[in-house]
Design a protein around this motif. Structure first.
Motif, PDB file in Angstrom:
ATOM      1  N   GLY A   1       0.588  -1.299   0.029  1.00 45.04           N
ATOM      2  CA  GLY A   1      -0.111  -0.058  -0.206  1.00 45.04           C
ATOM      3  C   GLY A   1       0.995   1.276   0.042  1.00 45.04           C
ATOM      4  N   VAL A   2       0.321   2.491  -0.061  1.00 45.61           N
ATOM      5  CA  VAL A   2       0.723   3.577  -0.135  1.00 45.61           C
ATOM      6  C   VAL A   2       0.943   4.029   1.150  1.00 45.61           C
ATOM      7  CG1 VAL A   2       0.970   6.037  -1.120  1.00 45.61           C
ATOM      8  CG2 VAL A   2       0.092   4.028  -2.537  1.00 45.61           C
ATOM      9  N   PRO A   3       1.864   4.322   1.872  1.00 45.74           N
ATOM     10  CA  PRO A   3       2.269   5.014   3.093  1.00 45.74           C
ATOM     11  C   PRO A   3       1.285   6.145   3.466  1.00 45.74           C
ATOM     12  CG  PRO A   3       4.267   4.214   2.338  1.00 45.74           C
ATOM     13  CD  PRO A   3       3.277   4.365   1.288  1.00 45.74           C
ATOM     14  N   LEU A   4       0.692   6.285   4.657  1.00 44.38           N
ATOM     15  CA  LEU A   4      -0.055   7.268   5.090  1.00 44.38           C
ATOM     16  C   LEU A   4       0.946   8.614   4.928  1.00 44.38           C
ATOM     17  CD1 LEU A   4      -2.595   8.380   6.340  1.00 44.38           C
ATOM     18  CD2 LEU A   4      -1.447   7.988   8.744  1.00 44.38           C
ATOM     19  N   GLY A   5       0.233   9.706   4.310  1.00 43.46           N
ATOM     20  CA  GLY A   5       0.765  10.951   4.317  1.00 43.46           C
ATOM     21  C   GLY A   5       1.714  10.982   3.359  1.00 43.46           C
ATOM     22  N   SER A   6       2.279   9.863   2.381  1.00 51.79           N
ATOM     23  CA  SER A   6       3.167  10.027   1.435  1.00 51.79           C
ATOM     24  C   SER A   6       2.542  10.740   0.145  1.00 51.79           C
ATOM     25  CB  SER A   6       3.823   8.708   0.977  1.00 51.79           C
ATOM     26  OG  SER A   6       2.927   7.971   0.630  1.00 51.79           O
ATOM     27  N   PRO A   7       3.136  11.414  -0.639  1.00 54.84           N
ATOM     28  CA  PRO A   7       2.615  12.137  -1.737  1.00 54.84           C
ATOM     29  C   PRO A   7       2.192  11.212  -2.834  1.00 54.84           C
ATOM     30  CG  PRO A   7       5.109  12.273  -1.861  1.00 54.84           C
ATOM     31  CD  PRO A   7       4.566  11.699  -0.646  1.00 54.84           C
ATOM     32  N   VAL A   8       0.743  11.729  -3.472  1.00 52.41           N
ATOM     33  CA  VAL A   8       0.081  11.111  -4.647  1.00 52.41           C
ATOM     34  C   VAL A   8       0.085  12.274  -5.424  1.00 52.41           C
ATOM     35  CG1 VAL A   8      -1.661   9.769  -5.347  1.00 52.41           C
ATOM     36  CG2 VAL A   8      -0.981   9.501  -2.828  1.00 52.41           C
ATOM     37  N   GLU A   9       0.584  12.124  -6.590  1.00 56.42           N
ATOM     38  CA  GLU A   9       0.600  13.047  -7.704  1.00 56.42           C
ATOM     39  C   GLU A   9      -0.388  12.948  -8.549  1.00 56.42           C
ATOM     40  OE1 GLU A   9       2.875  15.427  -7.423  1.00 56.42           O
ATOM     41  OE2 GLU A   9       3.854  14.495  -5.799  1.00 56.42           O
ATOM     42  N   LEU A  10      -1.242  13.908  -8.718  1.00 52.92           N
ATOM     43  CA  LEU A  10      -2.563  13.884  -9.470  1.00 52.92           C
ATOM     44  C   LEU A  10      -2.536  14.638 -10.718  1.00 52.92           C
ATOM     45  CD1 LEU A  10      -5.153  14.025  -6.552  1.00 52.92           C
ATOM     46  CD2 LEU A  10      -4.386  11.762  -7.745  1.00 52.92           C
TER      47      LEU A  10
ATOM     48  N   ALA B   1       0.882   3.498 -10.748  1.00 52.43           N
ATOM     49  CA  ALA B   1       0.248   4.650 -11.756  1.00 52.43           C
ATOM     50  C   ALA B   1      -1.175   4.108 -11.913  1.00 52.43           C
ATOM     51  CB  ALA B   1       0.998   4.673 -13.043  1.00 52.43           C
ATOM     52  N   ALA B   2      -2.203   4.690 -11.488  1.00 50.59           N
ATOM     53  CA  ALA B   2      -3.534   4.398 -11.963  1.00 50.59           C
ATOM     54  C   ALA B   2      -4.367   5.340 -12.425  1.00 50.59           C
ATOM     55  CB  ALA B   2      -4.265   4.034 -10.424  1.00 50.59           C
ATOM     56  N   ASP B   3      -5.005   5.049 -13.373  1.00 49.32           N
ATOM     57  CA  ASP B   3      -5.992   5.906 -14.267  1.00 49.32           C
ATOM     58  C   ASP B   3      -7.480   5.370 -13.781  1.00 49.32           C
ATOM     59  OD1 ASP B   3      -3.745   6.593 -16.011  1.00 49.32           O
ATOM     60  OD2 ASP B   3      -4.162   4.914 -17.255  1.00 49.32           O
TER      61      ASP B   3
ATOM     62  N   VAL C   1      -6.182   2.975  -7.258  1.00 46.02           N
ATOM     63  CA  VAL C   1      -4.665   2.594  -6.894  1.00 46.02           C
ATOM     64  C   VAL C   1      -4.886   1.155  -6.321  1.00 46.02           C
ATOM     65  CG1 VAL C   1      -3.237   3.012  -4.843  1.00 46.02           C
ATOM     66  CG2 VAL C   1      -4.264   4.704  -6.230  1.00 46.02           C
ATOM     67  N   VAL C   2      -6.095   0.696  -5.601  1.00 42.43           N
ATOM     68  CA  VAL C   2      -5.924  -0.821  -5.176  1.00 42.43           C
ATOM     69  C   VAL C   2      -5.901  -1.863  -6.394  1.00 42.43           C
ATOM     70  CG1 VAL C   2      -7.516  -2.583  -4.046  1.00 42.43           C
ATOM     71  CG2 VAL C   2      -7.230  -0.262  -2.703  1.00 42.43           C
ATOM     72  N   LEU C   3      -6.793  -1.362  -7.385  1.00 48.75           N
ATOM     73  CA  LEU C   3      -6.860  -2.187  -8.721  1.00 48.75           C
ATOM     74  C   LEU C   3      -5.523  -2.088  -9.198  1.00 48.75           C
ATOM     75  CD1 LEU C   3     -10.526  -1.624 -10.009  1.00 48.75           C
ATOM     76  CD2 LEU C   3      -9.507  -3.497  -8.874  1.00 48.75           C
TER      77      LEU C   3
END
Length: 212
Positions: free
Chosen positions: A45-54, A91-93, A141-143
């Motif tokens: 998983g993506v750690p809590l608080g880490s950056p997610v670029e949108l 990377a998730a679309d 993201v999960v998918l």
């Protein structure tokens, strides 16, 4: 009862600039902190608080706002083969329609068939021109995450008998007897033990005769 959306939430977006003009477009880029439990629990998983670029594209249509985007982040987990920690870029679309609350009144004809309850439950609505991207982003993201993450495709894993890492010990092995010979080996040992017992009895009989 649902709570009102907070425009200060980094995953809440404002669509007022589109002005409900079909065909109007807005492009946005935003870096947001990853929310809690953003991945597959106990796997990766993506750690809590880490950056997610949108990167988002907001398009106004008759029914609401069509949101198309991509999310990029770094996920952390554990290799399922060697149990070593790993880090993997993801990377998730995604694409989702956020509907105006009054879209049915504006866009549906009087002769149209009513929408069933299940479809209505799946509909995401705008609230005062705002929408919350978190549930859509979480699903995407999960998918995109692997169900069986590995540190590398060629990872040899661990020895099933002693747990040593096989990549670090490529010649590692355990000598194992062929199970097809196990029964014969046991029988041979039994015969040898019986012969020893018989020999012991014969020697005792010879000694008794000598004494006489």
């Amino acid at each position: 009862m649902s709570t009102r959306l907070d425009h200060r939430n980094p995953l809440v977006f404002d669509t007022h600039e589109l002005g409900r003009r079909p065909g109007a477009l807005q492009r946005l880029t935003r870096s947001v902190p990853a929310p809690k439990d953003f991945g597959i629990e106990g796997v990766i998983g993506v750690p809590l608080g880490s950056p997610v670029e949108l990167g988002l594209r907001l398009e106004s249509v008759m029914e609401g706002v069509l949101v198309t985007g991509t999310a990029r982040a770094s996920a952390e987990g554990e290799c399922v083969r060697c149990l070593e920690p790993l880090s993997q870029e993801v990377a998730a679309d995604f694409q989702e329609m956020f509907t105006y609350p009054d879209a049915d009144d504006r866009g549906r004809s009087r002769t149209a068939e009513p929408v069933d309850d299940a479809e209505d439950e799946d509909t995401l609505f705008l609230e005062d021109g705002l929408f919350d991207l978190e549930p859509v982003l979480r699903d995407a993201v999960v998918l995109a995450l692997p169900m069986q993450p590995v540190c590398r495709e060629t990872c040899a894993g661990l020895c099933s008998q002693c747990g040593v890492r096989l990549d670090e010990n490529p010649g590692h092995h355990h000598d194992a007897a062929d199970i097809r010979w196990a029964a014969l080996q046991g029988l041979a040992e039994t015969i040898q033990d019986g012969e020893k017992d018989n020999m012991g009895g014969a020697e005792a009989g010879v000694d008794e005769k000598q004494e006489k």
